[in-house]
Design a protein around this motif. Structure first.
Motif, short mmCIF file in Angstrom:
data_model
loop_
_atom_site.label_atom_id
_atom_site.label_comp_id
_atom_site.label_asym_id
_atom_site.label_seq_id
_atom_site.Cartn_x
_atom_site.Cartn_y
_atom_site.Cartn_z
N TYR A 115 31.77 69.33 44.68
CA TYR A 115 31.74 70.49 43.59
C TYR A 115 31.00 69.97 42.43
O TYR A 115 31.40 68.86 42.04
CB TYR A 115 33.25 71.18 43.28
CG TYR A 115 33.82 71.45 44.29
CD1 TYR A 115 33.65 72.80 44.96
CD2 TYR A 115 34.95 70.70 45.16
CE1 TYR A 115 34.21 73.14 46.23
CE2 TYR A 115 35.62 70.98 45.97
CZ TYR A 115 35.44 72.37 46.69
OH TYR A 115 35.93 72.76 47.67
N THR A 117 30.30 69.64 38.54
CA THR A 117 30.83 70.25 37.38
C THR A 117 30.44 71.41 36.35
O THR A 117 29.44 71.19 36.19
CB THR A 117 31.24 68.89 36.29
OG1 THR A 117 31.75 68.01 37.35
CG2 THR A 117 32.10 69.30 35.19
N ALA A 118 31.25 72.44 36.40
CA ALA A 118 30.68 73.56 35.36
C ALA A 118 30.76 73.17 33.96
O ALA A 118 31.78 72.44 33.26
CB ALA A 118 31.70 74.86 35.45
N ASN A 119 29.80 73.45 33.19
CA ASN A 119 29.72 72.89 31.92
C ASN A 119 28.71 73.84 31.23
O ASN A 119 27.61 73.76 30.73
CB ASN A 119 29.00 71.42 31.66
CG ASN A 119 29.12 71.12 30.24
OD1 ASN A 119 29.90 71.42 29.67
ND2 ASN A 119 28.21 69.98 30.03
N GLN A 134 34.54 78.30 33.24
CA GLN A 134 34.39 76.86 33.47
C GLN A 134 35.53 76.13 33.76
O GLN A 134 35.57 75.42 34.66
CB GLN A 134 33.81 76.27 31.86
CG GLN A 134 33.51 74.87 31.97
CD GLN A 134 33.03 74.40 30.82
OE1 GLN A 134 31.88 74.63 30.45
NE2 GLN A 134 33.88 73.61 29.81
N ASN A 135 36.63 76.47 33.09
CA ASN A 135 37.92 75.87 33.21
C ASN A 135 38.51 76.34 34.67
O ASN A 135 39.03 75.60 35.38
CB ASN A 135 39.02 76.16 32.39
CG ASN A 135 38.66 75.45 30.71
OD1 ASN A 135 38.03 74.34 30.90
ND2 ASN A 135 39.13 76.08 29.74
N ASN A 138 36.37 74.47 37.46
CA ASN A 138 36.76 73.03 37.58
C ASN A 138 38.00 72.73 38.04
O ASN A 138 38.28 71.47 38.49
CB ASN A 138 36.23 72.61 36.06
CG ASN A 138 34.96 72.45 35.85
OD1 ASN A 138 34.25 72.48 36.66
ND2 ASN A 138 34.72 72.25 34.53
N THR A 139 39.06 73.54 37.82
CA THR A 139 40.39 73.47 38.43
C THR A 139 40.59 74.16 39.86
O THR A 139 41.69 74.20 40.24
CB THR A 139 41.44 74.06 37.31
OG1 THR A 139 41.25 75.27 37.33
CG2 THR A 139 41.19 73.29 35.92
N LYS A 140 39.31 74.60 40.32
CA LYS A 140 39.45 75.20 41.55
C LYS A 140 40.20 76.39 41.80
O LYS A 140 40.68 76.85 42.97
CB LYS A 140 39.81 74.04 42.77
CG LYS A 140 38.89 72.91 42.68
CD LYS A 140 39.01 72.07 44.05
CE LYS A 140 38.10 70.88 43.96
NZ LYS A 140 37.89 70.02 42.59
N THR A 169 31.42 79.57 44.56
CA THR A 169 32.74 80.08 44.53
C THR A 169 33.22 81.09 45.71
O THR A 169 34.20 81.15 46.37
CB THR A 169 33.16 81.02 43.09
OG1 THR A 169 32.97 79.93 42.26
CG2 THR A 169 34.48 81.52 43.03
#
Length: 239
Positions: A115, A117-119, A134-135, A138-140, A169
């Motif tokens: 995956y 990293t979403a930023n 984003q959170n 990143n925490t799936k 996703t």
């Protein structure tokens, strides 16, 4: 006799000393049974190498054939060793059956997915929805992320980065029709996310077990792509 068969691999791997090499090659010239056994080993080794093209399997084959040799020669004396070639040949034939005809495991989505990293917030840290999506990604927490992507893309319909992450996703949520639609459009675009879209679309096809489609997509990836080695490995192992 215990070490004779083990020397075959060392000879092929060019790991014999000068004295050992000289002795080995002299024995090939003078000992017919020894030469027949070596020729069989070499043909088998070359066959496996060309057939399965898998270094780990070849290494495992070599390890097992050494075990066969060691077990065979244990407790044997010279007077009982004249049939060693026949028994070793039978052992090699058995190993060929294991390594060549035993079905290889088919690659899976989980083996290859990684995956990004979403930023999203570096350019607009004031956007609360961007922070949340984003959170979530990143925490799936893909269900929550998908809801937030829908909201964001309703407001910014041409955001290629958000489209890529929503495509990933949706694959995770097994919503393949939606995922493939998004990723196919992005893969055909000229954005900076095009190559990534091809890769994740290929992984979507892998997850769906659409192996022919997966292959076609993998073949489009350029050598400079960061996942190119994994893509080639996957392409090689697909049924």
């Amino acid at each position: 006799m215990e070490d004779q068969f083990l020397q075959f691999e060392n000879y092929l791997a060019e790991q014999l000393s000068d004295d050992e090499l000289k002795s080995f090659e002299e024995k090939l010239q003078t000992d017919i049974s020894f030469k027949e056994a070596f020729d069989l080993y070499k043909e088998t080794h070359d066959f496996l190498k060309n057939k399965i093209q898998n270094e780990a399997a070849i290494e495992e084959f070599t390890t097992n054939i050494k075990k066969v040799s060691k077990n065979h020669f244990k407790n044997q004396n010279k007077n009982k060793s004249k049939n060693w070639f026949i028994s070793i040949a039978a052992s090699i034939a058995l190993l060929i059956g294991v390594y060549v005809f035993y079905p290889k495991s088919t690659p899976t989505y989980q083996e290859y997915i990684s995956y990004p990293t979403a930023n999203f917030t570096t350019r607009n840290s004031q956007n609360e929805t961007l922070v949340k999506v984003q959170n979530a990604f990143n925490t799936k927490d893909f269900k929550q992320a998908n809801l937030l992507f829908d909201k964001l893309l309703n407001e910014d319909t041409h955001n290629s980065e958000l489209q890529l992450f929503q495509g990933i996703t949706l694959v995770e949520l097994n919503k393949f029709e939606e995922a493939d639609q998004i990723l196919t459009v992005l893969a055909s675009s000229k954005s900076s996310f095009t190559t990534n879209a091809i890769w994740y679309l290929a992984l979507s096809k892998l997850k769906q077990k659409k192996y022919s489609d997966c292959k076609l997509l993998l073949e489009k990836l350029p050598k400079e792509f960061k996942h190119y080695k994994n893509a080639q490995k996957l392409l090689k192992n697909l049924p």
